[in-house]
Design a protein around this motif. Sequence first.
Motif, mmCIF file in Angstrom:
data_model
loop_
_atom_site.group_PDB
_atom_site.id
_atom_site.type_symbol
_atom_site.label_atom_id
_atom_site.label_comp_id
_atom_site.label_asym_id
_atom_site.label_seq_id
_atom_site.Cartn_x
_atom_site.Cartn_y
_atom_site.Cartn_z
ATOM 1 N N TRP A 15 46.783 21.180 31.179
ATOM 2 C CA TRP A 15 47.611 22.367 30.947
ATOM 3 C C TRP A 15 47.530 23.331 32.133
ATOM 4 O O TRP A 15 48.554 23.856 32.595
ATOM 5 N N ASN A 19 50.670 24.422 34.769
ATOM 6 C CA ASN A 19 51.044 25.795 35.105
ATOM 7 C C ASN A 19 51.024 26.028 36.607
ATOM 8 O O ASN A 19 51.905 26.711 37.154
ATOM 9 N N THR A 22 54.107 24.201 38.298
ATOM 10 C CA THR A 22 55.444 24.718 37.987
ATOM 11 C C THR A 22 55.588 26.214 38.256
ATOM 12 O O THR A 22 56.622 26.804 37.930
ATOM 13 N N ALA A 23 54.569 26.823 38.850
ATOM 14 C CA ALA A 23 54.636 28.255 39.158
ATOM 15 C C ALA A 23 55.841 28.545 40.049
ATOM 16 O O ALA A 23 56.167 27.780 40.958
ATOM 17 N N ALA A 158 57.770 21.686 28.789
ATOM 18 C CA ALA A 158 57.487 23.008 29.335
ATOM 19 C C ALA A 158 55.981 23.213 29.247
ATOM 20 O O ALA A 158 55.374 22.965 28.204
ATOM 21 N N ALA A 159 55.377 23.645 30.335
ATOM 22 C CA ALA A 159 53.923 23.811 30.357
ATOM 23 C C ALA A 159 53.445 24.710 29.222
ATOM 24 O O ALA A 159 52.395 24.468 28.624
ATOM 25 N N GLU A 160 54.224 25.738 28.893
ATOM 26 C CA GLU A 160 53.803 26.664 27.853
ATOM 27 C C GLU A 160 53.809 26.018 26.461
ATOM 28 O O GLU A 160 53.139 26.512 25.546
ATOM 29 N N VAL A 216 58.540 21.534 33.467
ATOM 30 C CA VAL A 216 58.927 22.879 33.883
ATOM 31 C C VAL A 216 57.885 23.865 33.376
ATOM 32 O O VAL A 216 56.976 23.496 32.633
ATOM 33 N N SER A 217 58.030 25.110 33.753
ATOM 34 C CA SER A 217 57.042 26.114 33.378
ATOM 35 C C SER A 217 57.233 26.619 31.953
ATOM 36 O O SER A 217 56.314 26.575 31.139
ATOM 37 N N VAL A 218 58.434 27.111 31.661
ATOM 38 C CA VAL A 218 58.701 27.713 30.359
ATOM 39 C C VAL A 218 59.935 27.083 29.733
ATOM 40 O O VAL A 218 60.774 26.497 30.420
#
Length: 220
Positions: A15, A19, A22-23, A158-160, A216-218
Amino acid sequence: MPQGTDEVLSCRQVWEEMNALTAGGVIVRNFHRRISMNRGFLVETDLFPREALIAYSEYNLGQPVSDEQHYKYFSEHRGGLQGDYREGIQNKIANVIDCLTRFPLSKRAIITVPNDSNAPHTSDADAKCLREIHFYLDKDDDKKNVILNATVLMRAQAAEIFPKNIHFIGRLMEYITQQLAIKGLLTGSDYDADFSRDAVSVVEIGELFYLATTLVSVRW
């Protein structure tokens, strides 16, 4: 370019890496990792506190979830219809357990999450992020315990949202190992002798090979 490594990482390490990669809105294709599921699969975040992870996993495993849990934890941001894997899941899980109980070396212990193989691309309900999970049994190095390993294919991640998906997969693997331990492994040939009831002392959770086509990030 594909992103991957042969190193076995914990769920939290993966995780954190997601993050970092994908920042700034970076999109990563064909992200893959080996994840140690027996080191714990609870990754708590602001978006997914422990109670939310438990509620979502129980729901997606086909278990009862209270109205209060729905109201408090379920939201479009946390996955919506794309992250709803509940329909038909209990029959799919039962099929995997029956397969591995009767044929421990089977290559057919598979859960396909989407229920429509010809769904329109415009349908959020059919665009499940988690597409398929393959389960397989291996013996440990000492050939005393059976290890349940798995491979998962994600359409997108999405990482989140990763904490929710990895907790569900972990709970799913945990449940399957429990049922295999209760039922005992059966064998149909000498080739399966290492997996007989007499040869197996413990069924444990092992590794997950994780592949996401797009990372992706979010979600938004």
